[in-house]
Scaffold this active site. Structure first.
Site, mmCIF file in Angstrom:
data_model
loop_
_atom_site.group_PDB
_atom_site.id
_atom_site.type_symbol
_atom_site.label_atom_id
_atom_site.label_comp_id
_atom_site.label_asym_id
_atom_site.label_seq_id
_atom_site.Cartn_x
_atom_site.Cartn_y
_atom_site.Cartn_z
ATOM 1 C CD GLU A 36 -2.571 -1.146 2.667
ATOM 2 O OE1 GLU A 36 -3.304 -0.228 3.041
ATOM 3 O OE2 GLU A 36 -2.313 -2.142 3.358
ATOM 4 N NE ARG A 261 2.750 -8.403 10.204
ATOM 5 C CZ ARG A 261 2.756 -7.287 9.449
ATOM 6 N NH1 ARG A 261 3.699 -6.390 9.572
ATOM 7 N NH2 ARG A 261 1.803 -7.067 8.585
ATOM 8 C CE LYS A 271 2.677 0.117 5.390
ATOM 9 N NZ LYS A 271 2.304 -0.003 3.970
HETATM 10 P P1 ATP Z 1 -0.415 -1.687 6.620
HETATM 11 O O1 ATP Z 1 -0.744 -1.718 8.063
HETATM 12 O O2 ATP Z 1 -0.301 -0.308 6.072
HETATM 13 O O3 ATP Z 1 -1.211 -2.631 5.779
HETATM 14 P P2 ATP Z 1 1.756 -3.461 6.016
HETATM 15 O O4 ATP Z 1 3.017 -3.577 6.779
HETATM 16 O O5 ATP Z 1 0.851 -4.625 5.887
HETATM 17 O O6 ATP Z 1 1.058 -2.212 6.629
HETATM 18 P P3 ATP Z 1 1.729 -3.319 3.124
HETATM 19 O O7 ATP Z 1 2.179 -2.221 2.256
HETATM 20 O O8 ATP Z 1 0.308 -3.721 3.095
HETATM 21 O O9 ATP Z 1 2.139 -2.915 4.604
HETATM 22 O O10 ATP Z 1 2.656 -4.575 2.915
HETATM 23 C C1 ATP Z 1 2.977 -5.110 1.660
HETATM 24 C C2 ATP Z 1 3.292 -6.559 1.796
HETATM 25 O O11 ATP Z 1 4.389 -6.744 2.706
HETATM 26 C C3 ATP Z 1 2.123 -7.335 2.364
HETATM 27 O O12 ATP Z 1 1.993 -8.533 1.615
HETATM 28 C C4 ATP Z 1 2.527 -7.610 3.771
HETATM 29 O O13 ATP Z 1 1.951 -8.808 4.233
HETATM 30 C C5 ATP Z 1 4.049 -7.706 3.677
HETATM 31 N N1 ATP Z 1 4.667 -7.374 4.963
HETATM 32 C C6 ATP Z 1 4.500 -6.253 5.693
HETATM 33 N N2 ATP Z 1 5.184 -6.320 6.848
HETATM 34 C C7 ATP Z 1 5.826 -7.509 6.848
HETATM 35 C C8 ATP Z 1 6.700 -8.169 7.769
HETATM 36 N N3 ATP Z 1 7.052 -7.611 8.931
HETATM 37 N N4 ATP Z 1 7.161 -9.396 7.439
HETATM 38 C C9 ATP Z 1 6.811 -9.963 6.273
HETATM 39 N N5 ATP Z 1 6.008 -9.402 5.361
HETATM 40 C C10 ATP Z 1 5.503 -8.186 5.643
HETATM 41 MG MG MG Z 2 -1.080 -4.346 4.520
#
Ligand code: ATP
Ligand code: MG
Length: 551
Positions: A36, A261, A271
């Site tokens: 996102e 994660r 974030k």
């Molecule tokens: P938000 O709360 O804004 O959704 P987010 O960390 O999920 O935050 P995204 O931009 O949606 O951010 O993440 C993009 C991809 O990265 C998603 O598939 C998410 O699952 C993965 N991702 C985010 N944080 C982690 C993490 N700590 N470890 C592994 N994958 C992650």
């Molecule tokens: Mg997300």
């Protein structure tokens, strides 16, 4: 004879190999990384990027980059650009497959009409509070909305009014008609569309209704023909909903697979909290070298290969866990040790006059990197005035202190043995200068002095050195589990940045370039900062030489 090497597969690879064996989707493997654009990528995202692109590489598949840009309120093109730059820096290429959920707004809208027509979606006039109150709690069923049984015609008409901008924000939503008694809260008639009179960074004012993440995400995967839709564990409960949309719209059946994660000690990955650090100026922007973002790592001098190796080394888990920071740091050190050019840098200088040296300037030869013979040698100057570290001298040496003190000797790296004869202090009692004598027969590599000294210290020549700023970074938080604290203020480390403004570096370092790593002998790994300092050179410490956690 064929040699068989046992390869240990993780559970996602097992699923994929089984799908290939069964010729599912004709053996096609297609993954995606779906950020996102509401913040900068961090090390957790790096894990997901390496996983998605890595699986496609292993199985001859493809990976899309798709921006899940369904919330115009929090998104920005600045984030889109930084995300692309960071993925490239990490070493991955999405080729021409750069997609946006916003490109599918029309298609998603048509899917919504399709669901309304089949009696599976309805317009609800309830307020957000009423909707939330009727959803109930997981242990008891929710309550149907009074608007749930509107006719298809009425729903189509009302939804069209929403789309045409005739309804104010918050007055109506479109919901999927599933089951208000489901034990899975996500199945209790989730919201598909809300009204937002906010322009979108890509579609401008074209739309005033926006799909929710849960409605857009799964369908976007289907539209792109994603075979394995890999996401983190918090989406496990959303899977039945995504599958419900797939079945009821009869679209491509992407399979969602969840993994735990990445969590790392001393590191925040939310974030929202990272944005708070930036907004409250607790750090100097998203790429402040103390941040866990990829742009910060780049600025701090962490090699992308080390991040990739780390992502593989930590593996794929099905349960939440926290990785020790030392694991990450050790991998980074291994990479830096192999590639960093060795140089001498005096971070906190103390002048030394070599009183018996009267030969002008002498050029000594040193290796650039003993780990890499191809890196060659360089010449460094030695003359009557040099600098050493303040803490390499002690007026009254403590036990086990074998460096300089009155009457004592040390070896200067790649040069001579010197003995401290005298020291000079200023009015405040600070030692400002040492007077030493050198032993002419003790030159490194040609030592015939027969002297034995216990310490070798680094130094730079006074007239063949440059003054620069050096920044030392420590953990931003004082606790290994920053995510478990209510406010970040209580755990901010006040000493996470130390600026040394008159460090002395070998003169050649005036030509240091961005993207190179340097080992300041005995002091750590450093790189040139990529920020704008009006022509002034600033170096960042990438990492100390030793694991600071195993003290
Ligand atoms: P938000 O709360 O804004 O959704 P987010 O960390 O999920 O935050 P995204 O931009 O949606 O951010 O993440 C993009 C991809 O990265 C998603 O598939 C998410 O699952 C993965 N991702 C985010 N944080 C982690 C993490 N700590 N470890 C592994 N994958 C992650
Ligand atoms: Mg997300």
């Amino acid at each position: 004879m064929s040699e068989s090497k046992e390869i240990v597969r993780n559970f996602i690879e097992e699923i994929i190999e089984e799908d290939i064996r069964n010729n599912k989707h004709q053996g096609r493997i297609h993954t995606r990384f779906p950020p996102e654009p509401n913040g900068y990528l961090h090390i957790g995202h790096a894990k997901s990027i390496c996983l998605n692109f890595g699986l496609a590489n292993t199985y001859g598949g493809k990976t899309n980059l798709r921006f899940d840009d369904t919330n115009p309120v929090t998104e920005d093109v600045e984030y889109v650009e930084s995300i692309k730059q960071d993925i490239r820096w990490l070493g991955f290429d999405w080729e021409d497959r750069e997609y946006y959920a916003s490109d599918y707004f029309q298609q998603l809208y048509e899917f919504a009409i399709q669901l309304i027509k089949s009696g599976k979606a309805y317009v609800d006039d309830s307020s957000a509070e009423e909707i939330s109150a009727r959803r109930g709690v997981p242990t008891s069923p929710g309550e149907n909305s009074p608007f749930r049984n509107r006719s298809v015609e009425e729903n189509l008409e009302l939804f069209e009014e929403m789309r045409a901008g005739k309804v104010k924000e918050g007055a109506r939503v479109l919901r999927a008609k599933i089951d208000m008694a489901s034990p899975n809260m996500h199945m209790r008639d989730p919201i598909m569309y809300r009204i937002l009179f906010t322009p979108h960074h890509r579609t401008g004012n074209k739309w005033c209704i926006y799909p929710t993440y849960d409605y857009a995400h799964g369908q976007s995967d289907s539209i792109e023909g994603i075979t394995h839709s890999i996401c983190t564990l918090e989406f496990e409960n959303h899977r039945p909903l995504y599958n419900w949309f797939i079945e009821n719209l009869d679209i491509f059946p992407s399979r969602q697979i969840e993994f735990a994660r990445l969590n790392l000690e001393y590191t925040l990955m939310s974030k929202r909290k990272l944005l708070q650090l930036v907004n409250e100026k607790l750090v100097d922007g998203w790429d402040d070298p103390r941040m866990p973002t990829l742009s910060a790592f780049r600025r701090r001098g962490i090699p992308p290969e080390a991040l990739r190796e780390f992502a593989t080394a930590v593996g794929i888990a099905k349960r939440e866990n926290i990785i020790e920071l030392s694991r990450f740091e050790n991998i980074v050190r291994n990479h830096l040790n192999k590639k960093a050019i060795r140089t001498m840098a005096v971070l906190d200088p103390l002048k030394v006059i070599v009183t018996n040296y009267d030969r002008g300037v002498e050029w000594l030869e040193v290796e650039n990197n003993p780990e890499d013979p191809a890196s060659g040698k360089r010449k460094i100057a030695f003359s009557r005035e040099i600098y050493i570290e303040q803490d390499d001298f002690m007026e009254i040496p403590s036990d086990n202190y074998y460096r300089l003190s009155p009457g004592k000797m040390v070896r200067l790296k790649a040069a001579y043995i010197i003995r401290c004869d005298q020291f000079v202090k200023d009015q405040n009692g600070k030692v400002t200068e040492l007077h030493c004598t050198y032993v002419p027969e003790s030159r490194s590599g040609q030592d015939t002095s027969g002297l034995k000294v216990k310490s070798v210290i680094h130094w730079v020549d006074a007239s063949h050195s440059i003054t620069t700023e050096v920044r030392l970074y420590e953990q931003l938080f004082t606790k290994p589990d920053p995510a478990s604290f209510e406010t970040i203020h209580e755990i901010i480390n006040p000493e996470s940045l130390i600026i040394l403004s008159d460090a002395r570096l070998e003169k050649d370092m005036a030509n240091a370039a961005i993207g190179f790593s340097y080992q300041f002998m005995r002091k750590g790994y450093f790189c040139l900062d990529n920020g704008n300092h009006d022509g002034k050179l600033v170096f960042n410490r990438t990492m100390t030489l030793k694991d600071s956690f195993s003290k």
